[in-house]
Design a protein around this motif. Structure first.
Motif, mmCIF file in Angstrom:
data_model
loop_
_atom_site.group_PDB
_atom_site.id
_atom_site.type_symbol
_atom_site.label_atom_id
_atom_site.label_comp_id
_atom_site.label_asym_id
_atom_site.label_seq_id
_atom_site.Cartn_x
_atom_site.Cartn_y
_atom_site.Cartn_z
ATOM 1 N N VAL A 1 7.677 3.855 -3.368
ATOM 2 C CA VAL A 1 9.069 3.611 -2.975
ATOM 3 C C VAL A 1 9.640 4.822 -2.239
ATOM 4 C CG1 VAL A 1 11.376 3.067 -3.791
ATOM 5 C CG2 VAL A 1 9.394 2.009 -4.876
ATOM 6 N N ALA A 2 9.389 6.021 -2.761
ATOM 7 C CA ALA A 2 9.911 7.227 -2.100
ATOM 8 C C ALA A 2 9.325 7.328 -0.694
ATOM 9 C CB ALA A 2 9.556 8.467 -2.918
ATOM 10 N N GLU B 1 -1.498 6.152 2.529
ATOM 11 C CA GLU B 1 -1.523 5.544 1.188
ATOM 12 C C GLU B 1 -2.949 5.178 0.833
ATOM 13 O OE1 GLU B 1 0.614 4.808 -1.578
ATOM 14 O OE2 GLU B 1 -1.381 4.230 -2.279
ATOM 15 N N ARG C 1 -3.985 3.396 -1.965
ATOM 16 C CA ARG C 1 -4.113 2.257 -2.860
ATOM 17 C C ARG C 1 -4.650 1.006 -2.152
ATOM 18 N NH1 ARG C 1 -1.065 1.223 -7.586
ATOM 19 N NH2 ARG C 1 0.071 3.156 -7.272
ATOM 20 N N GLY D 1 3.515 1.367 -3.792
ATOM 21 C CA GLY D 1 3.248 2.275 -4.908
ATOM 22 C C GLY D 1 3.200 1.604 -6.266
ATOM 23 N N THR D 2 3.472 2.408 -7.279
ATOM 24 C CA THR D 2 3.482 1.927 -8.660
ATOM 25 C C THR D 2 4.457 0.764 -8.803
ATOM 26 O OG1 THR D 2 3.067 4.188 -9.397
ATOM 27 C CG2 THR D 2 3.916 2.654 -11.050
ATOM 28 N N LYS E 1 8.610 -7.357 -14.054
ATOM 29 C CA LYS E 1 9.780 -8.239 -14.052
ATOM 30 C C LYS E 1 9.395 -9.697 -13.879
ATOM 31 C CE LYS E 1 11.167 -4.992 -14.945
ATOM 32 N NZ LYS E 1 10.846 -3.550 -14.984
ATOM 33 N N GLY F 1 -4.958 11.381 1.173
ATOM 34 C CA GLY F 1 -4.608 12.567 1.945
ATOM 35 C C GLY F 1 -4.752 13.838 1.120
ATOM 36 N N GLY G 1 3.967 10.323 -6.421
ATOM 37 C CA GLY G 1 4.312 9.552 -7.602
ATOM 38 C C GLY G 1 3.835 10.106 -8.922
ATOM 39 N N ASP H 1 8.887 10.375 -8.042
ATOM 40 C CA ASP H 1 8.432 10.691 -9.409
ATOM 41 C C ASP H 1 7.716 12.028 -9.525
ATOM 42 O OD1 ASP H 1 9.327 8.215 -10.209
ATOM 43 O OD2 ASP H 1 7.402 7.522 -10.997
ATOM 44 N N MET I 1 12.366 9.062 -13.512
ATOM 45 C CA MET I 1 11.296 8.362 -12.790
ATOM 46 C C MET I 1 11.709 6.907 -12.589
ATOM 47 S SD MET I 1 7.803 9.910 -14.305
ATOM 48 C CE MET I 1 7.292 11.592 -14.002
ATOM 49 N N LEU I 2 12.542 6.692 -11.573
ATOM 50 C CA LEU I 2 13.057 5.358 -11.282
ATOM 51 C C LEU I 2 12.902 5.062 -9.804
ATOM 52 C CD1 LEU I 2 16.355 5.489 -13.384
ATOM 53 C CD2 LEU I 2 14.272 4.189 -13.917
ATOM 54 N N ALA I 3 12.650 3.791 -9.506
ATOM 55 C CA ALA I 3 12.403 3.399 -8.121
ATOM 56 C C ALA I 3 13.632 3.639 -7.239
ATOM 57 C CB ALA I 3 11.999 1.931 -8.070
HETATM 58 P P1 FAD Z 1 4.731 5.804 -6.737
HETATM 59 O O1 FAD Z 1 5.387 4.481 -6.716
HETATM 60 O O2 FAD Z 1 3.858 6.134 -7.883
HETATM 61 O O3 FAD Z 1 3.926 5.926 -5.366
HETATM 62 C C1 FAD Z 1 3.083 6.968 -5.074
HETATM 63 C C2 FAD Z 1 1.977 6.451 -4.196
HETATM 64 O O4 FAD Z 1 1.260 7.546 -3.676
HETATM 65 C C3 FAD Z 1 0.951 5.584 -4.933
HETATM 66 O O5 FAD Z 1 0.855 4.318 -4.347
HETATM 67 C C4 FAD Z 1 -0.356 6.369 -4.822
HETATM 68 O O6 FAD Z 1 -1.476 5.527 -4.633
HETATM 69 C C5 FAD Z 1 -0.104 7.209 -3.592
HETATM 70 N N1 FAD Z 1 -0.870 8.463 -3.556
HETATM 71 C C6 FAD Z 1 -0.985 9.396 -4.533
HETATM 72 N N2 FAD Z 1 -1.729 10.439 -4.110
HETATM 73 C C7 FAD Z 1 -2.107 10.151 -2.832
HETATM 74 C C8 FAD Z 1 -2.883 10.833 -1.863
HETATM 75 N N3 FAD Z 1 -3.410 12.032 -2.110
HETATM 76 N N4 FAD Z 1 -3.064 10.246 -0.674
HETATM 77 C C9 FAD Z 1 -2.538 9.017 -0.412
HETATM 78 N N5 FAD Z 1 -1.787 8.334 -1.285
HETATM 79 C C10 FAD Z 1 -1.564 8.890 -2.480
HETATM 80 N N6 FAD Z 1 11.551 1.849 -11.957
HETATM 81 C C11 FAD Z 1 12.700 1.193 -11.768
HETATM 82 O O7 FAD Z 1 13.611 1.735 -11.142
HETATM 83 N N7 FAD Z 1 12.881 -0.081 -12.228
HETATM 84 C C12 FAD Z 1 11.917 -0.726 -12.929
HETATM 85 O O8 FAD Z 1 12.109 -1.876 -13.323
HETATM 86 C C13 FAD Z 1 10.700 -0.051 -13.160
HETATM 87 N N8 FAD Z 1 9.708 -0.667 -13.829
HETATM 88 C C14 FAD Z 1 8.532 0.002 -14.028
HETATM 89 C C15 FAD Z 1 7.540 -0.638 -14.761
HETATM 90 C C16 FAD Z 1 6.345 -0.001 -15.003
HETATM 91 C C17 FAD Z 1 5.282 -0.724 -15.786
HETATM 92 C C18 FAD Z 1 6.116 1.297 -14.473
HETATM 93 C C19 FAD Z 1 4.813 1.991 -14.688
HETATM 94 C C20 FAD Z 1 7.107 1.940 -13.752
HETATM 95 C C21 FAD Z 1 8.329 1.303 -13.531
HETATM 96 N N9 FAD Z 1 9.365 1.918 -12.829
HETATM 97 C C22 FAD Z 1 10.548 1.257 -12.654
HETATM 98 C C23 FAD Z 1 9.218 3.273 -12.254
HETATM 99 C C24 FAD Z 1 8.875 3.194 -10.764
HETATM 100 O O9 FAD Z 1 7.714 2.436 -10.599
HETATM 101 C C25 FAD Z 1 8.695 4.585 -10.182
HETATM 102 O O10 FAD Z 1 9.828 5.374 -10.460
HETATM 103 C C26 FAD Z 1 8.501 4.531 -8.668
HETATM 104 O O11 FAD Z 1 7.382 3.771 -8.345
HETATM 105 C C27 FAD Z 1 8.361 5.954 -8.092
HETATM 106 O O12 FAD Z 1 8.089 5.897 -6.728
HETATM 107 P P2 FAD Z 1 7.244 7.045 -5.992
HETATM 108 O O13 FAD Z 1 7.160 6.621 -4.573
HETATM 109 O O14 FAD Z 1 7.776 8.351 -6.337
HETATM 110 O O15 FAD Z 1 5.800 6.971 -6.665
#
Ligand code: FAD
Ligand code: NAD
Length: 471
Positions: A16-17, A36, A38, A43-44, A54, A118, A148, A318, A324-326
């Motif tokens: 998401v970030a 990315e 994955r 992302g997550t 959900k 990366g 993340g 994150d 740690m919220l989307a």
């Molecule tokens: P991430 O979403 O973790 O994305 C990081 C991405 O970077 C990943 O796809 C990973 O594959 C990629 N990556 C990592 N290292 C590398 C690399 N070296 N090279 C290339 N790619 C890489 N938040 C909410 O606000 N509402 C909710 O309802 C909610 N429900 C959730 C339910 C569950 C079960 C979980 C586990 C989390 C939930 N969250 C929720 C939290 C939310 O998912 C995270 O806060 C959000 O995804 C953070 O976004 P991010 O982009 O920081 O990290």
């Protein structure tokens, strides 16, 4: 990616970030690439977090409601059966629709999508190990780290995502476990515990603290919520810590003891969900190559403008500070790009809502009573029960309350806490009020449509400085 070309911005991580920052950068006319690993964007959150959980929460709630809450509504149903495979398919359809949607948005906004892992080669170069084989590298004038987080493992238990699972296994079980023990009564434990409890598992949640939901949840609301979830069949062991586990046998044995020491107990489960928090993810990122370090919690350290000590490398989501919220990650994605393109950005960390998507939902924004007490702030509380709200009554869905907390002297809203139907949607109004510095009277003097659940919101605000009309 062409090796010669230098991008204005390279983003590592398409969660998401990262994906939000990439779209915003594309819209701002920057030459941007997003890496990315994955094989799918979002992302997550989109792949194994917010969205699939959900989907399961919604459909398991429907199933549970059809089983237990139709007769009194004049709806008689015959044989109700669970088809778990189809429920999982519905989840996958939601996920793939949304992740593909982001690919479309990348194309629309001229974001180059590089599928691979990366790693920093130097301060401006990221080497990419491509998913389809081979390697490339991409240079960026600016680089965002948005890699993340991952589930924190429990020492001594081996995660196989079948018997010992994290949330990733919990959204993909192929049958309903008989007995499930959840380590950690935070948001993941309660959401995923709810899903499997509704589908028929006997769920016991073991929580170290004296309340469920984590320390951010208002203690009064947490207590009420726990009662409601217990009525649905979930069991709770609070003030209890899991000390060790043994997954060598057919079932998993979990040793617990009173948090303050003492009473020991061994629980037996066919599935154990480890939900003790998440930790920043930076493995394989090559931080050593550029001399960046993480703090004791694994977070990358940044300043107010998301910059590391190497100013053209910023960190969002994150993997750095904050909840740690989307939606927090999304705000940071936009703000970090704005710092880059305009020199200023905006995220109000005091007004980021939290929602737990159980039934009823729990939602809050701002400070809770225990935090205000600890800080010595003088405050007033106004609350209103859904049992006195006309819409909740017509829906036969009356559990819960709205609770406002405002400053005792100025009436400025300090926090809003809701457990009840649609709390997750309703909290948006509380967040807006907080963001605008509203008083509880401002909210109470705003007309709210009748009959809606939001009238409970208005009346709780009214009860903060005066009396509610309907209670
Ligand atoms: P991430 O979403 O973790 O994305 C990081 C991405 O970077 C990943 O796809 C990973 O594959 C990629 N990556 C990592 N290292 C590398 C690399 N070296 N090279 C290339 N790619 C890489 N938040 C909410 O606000 N509402 C909710 O309802 C909610 N429900 C959730 C339910 C569950 C079960 C979980 C586990 C989390 C939930 N969250 C929720 C939290 C939310 O998912 C995270 O806060 C959000 O995804 C953070 O976004 P991010 O982009 O920081 O990290
Ligand atoms: P969490 O930090 O919310 O909860 C973990 C809980 O485990 C805490 O209450 C802690 O006291 C307890 N705990 C830790 N060690 C223990 C032990 N040994 N024995 C017993 N209890 C123990 O973490 P989570 O629920 O894993 O969620 C991780 C992150 O994902 C959170 O930051 C959360 O905000 C995010 N998330 C958000 C949503 C949502 O917004 N709806 C949904 C899922 C996840």
């Amino acid at each position: 990616a062409s090796e010669a070309e230098e991008k204005d911005l390279v983003i590592i991580g398409g969660g998401v970030a990262g994906y939000v920052a990439a779209i915003k950068a594309g819209q701002s006319g920057l030459k941007v690439a997003c890496i990315e690993k994955r094989g799918s964007l979002g992302g997550t959150c989109l792949n194994v977090g917010c969205i699939p959980s959900k989907s399961l929460l919604n459909n398991s709630h429907l199933y549970h409601q059809i089983l237990h809450d139709t007769k009194n509504r004049g709806i008689e149903v015959g044989d109700v059966k669970l088809n778990l495979q189809t429920m999982m398919k519905a989840k996958e359809t939601s996920v793939s629709g949304l992740t593909k949607g982001i690919e479309f948005l990348f194309k629309k906004n001229n974001v180059e999508y590089i599928k691979g892992t990366g790693a920093f080669q130097d301060e401006n170069t990221v080497a990419v190990n491509l998913i389809d084989g081979g390697e490339t590298s991409v240079r960026g004038k600016n680089i965002f780290i948005a890699t993340g987080s991952e589930a924190t493992p429990f020492p001594g238990l081996t995660i196989d995502e079948k018997k010992v699972i994290t949330s990733t296994g919990a959204i993909a079980l192929q049958q309903v476990p008989k007995k499930m023990v959840v380590i950690g009564g935070g948001i993941i434990g309660l959401e995923m515990g709810s899903v499997w409890s509704r589908l028929g598992a006997e769920v016991t949640v073991v929580e170290f603290l004296g309340q469920i939901g984590g320390p951010g949840m208002d203690a009064e609301i947490a207590k009420m919520t726990q009662k409601m979830l217990a009525k649905q069949g979930m069991k709770f062991k609070l003030n209890t810590k899991v000390t060790k586990g043994d997954d060598s046998g057919e079932s998993v044995k979990i040793n617990t003891e009173a948090a303050k020491g003492g009473k020991e107990e061994i629980l037996d489960a066919d599935v154990v969900l480890v939900a003790i928090g998440r930790r920043p993810y930076t493995a394989g990122l090559g931080l050593d190559n550029i001399g960046l370090e993480t703090d004791e919690k694994g977070r990358l350290v940044i300043d107010q403008e998301y910059r590391t000590k190497i100013p053209h490398i910023r960190v969002i989501g994150d993997v750095t500070f904050g909840p740690m919220l989307a939606h927090k990650a999304e705000e940071e994605g936009v703000a970090a790009v704005e710092y880059l393109t305009k020199g200023y950005g905006h995220v109000n960390y005091g007004a980021i809502p939290s929602v737990m998507y159980t039934h009823p939902e729990v939602a809050w924004v701002g400070q809770n009573e225990q935090e205000l007490k600890a800080a010595g702030v003088k405050y007033r509380v106004g609350s209103f029960p859904f049992s006195a709200n006309s819409r909740a009554k017509t829906n036969l869905d009356t559990e819960g309350i709205v609770k406002f907390i405002s400053d005792a002297n100025t009436d400025r809203i300090l926090g809003v806490h809701i457990v009840g139907p649609n709390a997750g949607e309703m909290i948006a109004e509380g967040t807006l009020a907080l963001e605008y510095g509203a008083s509880s009277e401002d909210v109470a003097r705003t007309s709210h449509a009748h009959p809606t659940l939001s009238e409970a919101f208005k009346e709780a605000a009214m009860a903060t400085y005066d009396k509610a009309i309907h209670y």
